[in-house]
Design an enzyme around this catalytic site. Structure first.
Site: not given
Ligand code: URA
Length: 441
Positions: A82, A161, A168, A183, A187
């Site tokens: 990621h 999320d 947010r 977050s 995932k």
């Molecule tokens: N990428 C994400 O998936 N979440 C965040 O809060 C910031 C960057």
């Protein structure tokens, strides 16, 4: 339990327990907690942060808010990666086929770009015919056959999320370390891989602007992985200039093919070798040295490029026009050259602004609903440290109209600083964070 009391507790900088965290997340997802209450809670987290265990529990509750992927039907070790996001970051498209060519499995779910950062799914969509919303059975079949497959994120993964991120975004609470970490990690954990490599970007085009912040974020994410029983490693890499020379979608796929042919720009090439070697190491494929050798061999032998072609073909697309072209020439209407009009050295770039210039050309979206012009983009002819004269072309812009090119040119010129003195080369790979250890390069 009352949401009022939990907000108050967090406001007073006290640690929340699992039951309280479950109450907040479940209550918000099922509509019992209102946006204004959740906003106050998020702002309290923004100011007071979270303890390690609290943040891990927050992540687990987010993870449990929806479906999780069970990858057990895929044979072998599944390794995921990621990136925290940047400009010109096409590393996933390069490292997935390299890692597959070296014998580990990459079953990857990726996202779209928003704002100044690009998204892997948008880049893949620039290849006509490619299918990215494959049913699970076909996704697994391709990973088992080819070794890698990249699809778009399933809508049912981590619904908490989706809802919290949207809030947010409009309440100035995106830039909170525990909220970013939970977050991202919820995932990643929901995607089901055995081990995860995080590429945490730092610099003018990244969320994290300083190395210290990038290390702190990495530590939190690695620690969440530990709490959830997954091997997680973070590599902190430079985002003070776009990665490689190409910024856009089709243009980035073209550059991916260059790297896999062994003809890529040095920065992009070096970062991909580092990321792919670390992914193989996480997947127990050998020592770091052996993994790096495997990576280099897979490029030299053409096996990694073959894997990329195979993956795209199984997903319904064809890479010929990307692979065959020495120069970028894919379907754009207007090409416009940018000259800086100054002699000197390129000394710094505001990478976020360069991402915005690409967006103005049509390569990205300001709002979720915006349509992308897949052939739009920027080709940088110079990078930080390069010498430039006033009559040398700094960059080529591709778009559907000259008007967009001129607007992007102004942004690009503002983003690039030159100096009379030569510039010291900066390290691309800045640190590695594993459980309980930070190695600074
Ligand atoms: N990428 C994400 O998936 N979440 C965040 O809060 C910031 C960057």
């Amino acid at each position: 339990m009352r949401i009022y009391d939990i907000i108050q507790k967090k406001r007073d900088n006290k640690q929340l327990n699992m039951q309280e965290i479950e109450f907040v997340i479940n209550g918000y997802v099922n509509g019992e907690i209102e946006d204004y209450q959740m906003s106050a809670f998020l702002m309290a987290v923004y100011f007071n942060g979270m303890q390690d265990e609290e943040c891990a529990n927050f992540t687990k509750c987010m993870l449990n808010s929806g479906e999780t992927m069970d990858l057990s039907e895929i044979k072998g070790i599944k390794v995921d990666k990621h990136s925290t996001g940047g400009v010109g970051d096409k590393t996933t498209l390069i490292v997935a086929p390299i890692v597959a060519a070296c014998g580990a499995k990459v079953a990857k779910m990726s996202g779209r770009g928003l704002g100044h950062t690009g998204g892997t799914i948008d880049k893949l969509e620039s290849i006509s015919g490619v299918k990215l919303d494959l049913p699970k059975e076909r996704f697994f079949e391709i990973v088992n056959k080819v070794g890698c497959c990249i699809v778009s994120q399933s809508g049912n993964l981590v619904p908490a999320d989706k809802k919290i991120y949207a809030l947010r975004d409009v309440t100035a609470t995106v830039e909170s370390m525990p909220l970013i970490a939970s977050s991202i990690m919820s995932k990643k954990l929901a995607s089901g891989a055995d081990c995860i490599l995080l590429d945490v970007k730092v610099g003018s085009g990244a969320f994290m602007k300083t190395k210290e912040d990038a290390i702190n974020l990495s530590k939190i994410m690695v620690n969440i992985g530990e709490h959830c029983g997954k091997k997680v490693v973070a590599i902190i890499t430079d985002m003070n200039e776009p990665l490689g020379n190409a910024i856009g979608n089709a243009i980035e796929v073209w550059e991916v093919c260059k790297v896999l042919k062994g003809e890529g720009p040095k920065d992009l090439n070096d970062i991909c070798i580092c990321l792919a070697s670390n992914m193989l190491y996480l997947a127990n494929k050998g020592t770091m040295e052996e993994c790096e050798k495997m990576v280099l061999d897979s490029i030299k032998s053409g096996k990694a490029l073959e894997k990329f072609k195979e993956m795209i073909s199984e997903q319904g697309g064809n890479l010929e026009k990307f692979i065959d072209a020495d120069n970028y020439n894919i379907d754009f209407k207007v090409k416009h050259e940018v000259f800086l009009g100054k002699n000197g050295y390129v000394s710094s770039m505001d990478t976020e602004k360069i991402g915005k210039a690409a967006m103005v050309l049509g390569a990205g979206r300001k709002k979720k609903e915006d349509k992308i012009d897949y052939s739009a983009g920027i080709m940088l002819n110079k990078k930080i440290g390069d010498k430039i004269s006033g009559n040398e072309c700094f960059a080529e812009l591709y778009s559907s109209s000259l008007e967009k090119c001129l607007e992007a040119e102004n942004i690009l010129k503002e983003a690039v600083i030159t100096s009379q003195n030569s510039v010291q080369e900066k390290k691309l790979i800045k640190a590695k964070v594993v459980a309980d250890e930070v190695e600074i390069f």
